[in-house]
Design an enzyme around this catalytic site. Structure first.
Site, PDB file in Angstrom:
ATOM      1  N   ASP A 249       8.321  94.144   8.245  1.00 46.22           N
ATOM      2  CA  ASP A 249       7.480  94.932   7.340  1.00 46.22           C
ATOM      3  C   ASP A 249       6.834  94.063   6.267  1.00 46.22           C
ATOM      4  OD1 ASP A 249       9.839  94.352   6.027  1.00 46.22           O
ATOM      5  OD2 ASP A 249      10.428  96.416   5.674  1.00 46.22           O
TER       6      ASP A 249
ATOM      7  N   ASN B 249      18.908 104.775   0.917  1.00 50.84           N
ATOM      8  CA  ASN B 249      18.590 106.080   1.519  1.00 50.84           C
ATOM      9  C   ASN B 249      18.614 106.033   3.056  1.00 50.84           C
ATOM     10  OD1 ASN B 249      16.317 104.628   2.134  1.00 50.84           O
ATOM     11  ND2 ASN B 249      14.886 105.901   0.973  1.00 50.84           N
TER      12      ASN B 249
ATOM     13  N   HIS C 145      17.019 103.764   4.912  1.00 45.10           N
ATOM     14  CA  HIS C 145      15.807 103.268   5.574  1.00 45.10           C
ATOM     15  C   HIS C 145      16.094 101.949   6.295  1.00 45.10           C
ATOM     16  CE1 HIS C 145      14.146 101.044   1.756  1.00 45.10           C
ATOM     17  NE2 HIS C 145      14.633 100.142   2.573  1.00 45.10           N
TER      18      HIS C 145
ATOM     19  N   GLU D 237      11.177 105.298   6.100  1.00 41.36           N
ATOM     20  CA  GLU D 237      11.846 106.125   5.106  1.00 41.36           C
ATOM     21  C   GLU D 237      12.346 107.426   5.724  1.00 41.36           C
ATOM     22  OE1 GLU D 237      12.523 104.848   2.392  1.00 41.36           O
ATOM     23  OE2 GLU D 237      10.851 104.024   1.259  1.00 41.36           O
TER      24      GLU D 237
HETATM   25  C1  GLP Z   1      13.674  96.652   1.542  1.00 45.47           C
HETATM   26  C2  GLP Z   1      13.260  96.215   2.940  1.00 45.47           C
HETATM   27  C3  GLP Z   1      14.323  96.499   3.966  1.00 45.47           C
HETATM   28  C4  GLP Z   1      15.669  96.094   3.433  1.00 45.47           C
HETATM   29  C5  GLP Z   1      16.032  96.910   2.220  1.00 45.47           C
HETATM   30  C6  GLP Z   1      17.382  96.577   1.631  1.00 45.47           C
HETATM   31  O1  GLP Z   1      13.146  97.870   1.136  1.00 45.47           O
HETATM   32  N1  GLP Z   1      12.027  96.772   3.382  1.00 45.47           N
HETATM   33  O2  GLP Z   1      14.001  95.829   5.178  1.00 45.47           O
HETATM   34  O3  GLP Z   1      16.645  96.259   4.416  1.00 45.47           O
HETATM   35  O4  GLP Z   1      15.051  96.684   1.243  1.00 45.47           O
HETATM   36  O5  GLP Z   1      17.280  95.471   0.789  1.00 45.47           O
HETATM   37  P1  GLP Z   1      18.481  94.640   0.233  1.00 45.47           P
HETATM   38  O6  GLP Z   1      18.964  93.813   1.369  1.00 45.47           O
HETATM   39  O7  GLP Z   1      17.883  93.782  -0.848  1.00 45.47           O
HETATM   40  O8  GLP Z   1      19.483  95.588  -0.273  1.00 45.47           O
END
Ligand code: GLP
Length: 244
Positions: free
Chosen positions: A68, A136, A138, A143
């Protein structure tokens, strides 16, 4: 049943994961890796850089596909996922930059960019897809409310995600409101999927994931409940609300 590997600490989790990736890349130097951003995979990337420096692995023929990207940030912006990947991995290993694929969120025609990325994914089946998980549930930027059948698409970020990700920006107003992301069906299409969850703030999501026995549109990670090769790598804190 979702397979969860619980580790007593982050060190042992990432040691095993780095070794796993090194082994898989050495077995197949042309491997196609689906990569993720966020804080969760950073120790994996650090470990892979070390193994590259120790001449235990080469990325010369590896192909990568990122999950992404934010919409509207230039590549040079230090919060773009393009910048993140080069800063945390690609600039430090021998990967061929032509083999790096990241969806762009900074083009005039975003639908065309989705089509381009979807074509690329249709022509390249990912061997190992790496994931983090949002509070959440995702995955990528899929989402709650995302249909199972989705391919790469443009999303409006959830207010929870904007709040969570604001820690990386100077103010919450600077967090992009939209993103481009691989769809759920692109993610589950990978041969193997690995999800990293570390820290207490992931405990609720891991509890929900562990309890998933069908696809729940309000909890995107549940889409993996019946994937034939899906493993969660979690530390004790992330597992603090489940019994394993
Ligand atoms: C972001 C990314 C996700 C990721 C998530 C969790 O929103 N788009 O791909 O898994 O955050 O992030 P973190 O690993 O910093 O908790």
């Amino acid at each position: 049943m979702i397979k969860i590997k619980k580790f007593s600490n982050k060190e042992s989790l990432f040691k095993e994961l780095v070794n796993y990736y090194v082994k898989r890349i050495n077995e197949n130097p042309n491997i196609k890796l689906g990569l993720a951003t966020g804080s969760s995979p950073i120790p994996l990337y650090k470990g892979l850089i070390e193994e590259y420096e120790n001449k235990k692995v080469s990325f010369k023929n590896v192909l990568t596909f990122n999950l992404d990207e934010y919409v509207g940030l230039e590549k040079e912006n230090d919060q773009s996922y393009y910048y993140f990947m080069f800063n945390n991995l690609f600039n430090h290993v021998d990967i061929n930059k032509n083999n790096v694929n990241i969806p762009s969120g900074n083009v005039s025609d975003l639908n065309k960019e989705c089509d381009r990325y979807n074509k690329l994914l249709s022509n390249n089946k990912i061997d190992i897809q790496l994931l983090g998980i949002g509070a959440n549930g995702h995955i990528g930027f899929n989402e709650p409310g995302t249909e199972f059948e989705t391919r790469t698409h443009i999303v409006d970020l959830d207010s929870q995600t904007i709040k969570d990700n604001s820690r990386f920006f100077e103010s919450i107003d600077l967090v992009p409101k939209k993103a481009i992301t691989m769809g759920i069906s692109d993610i589950v299409n990978a041969d193997k999927v690995i999800l990293i969850a570390t820290g207490k703030n992931k405990a609720e999501a891991i509890k929900k994931l562990a309890e998933s026995d069908k696809f729940d549109i309000n909890f995107p990670a549940s889409s993996l409940y019946d994937h034939k090769n899906f493993t969660v790598y979690a530390d004790e804190d992330a597992c603090s609300l489940i019994k394993i």
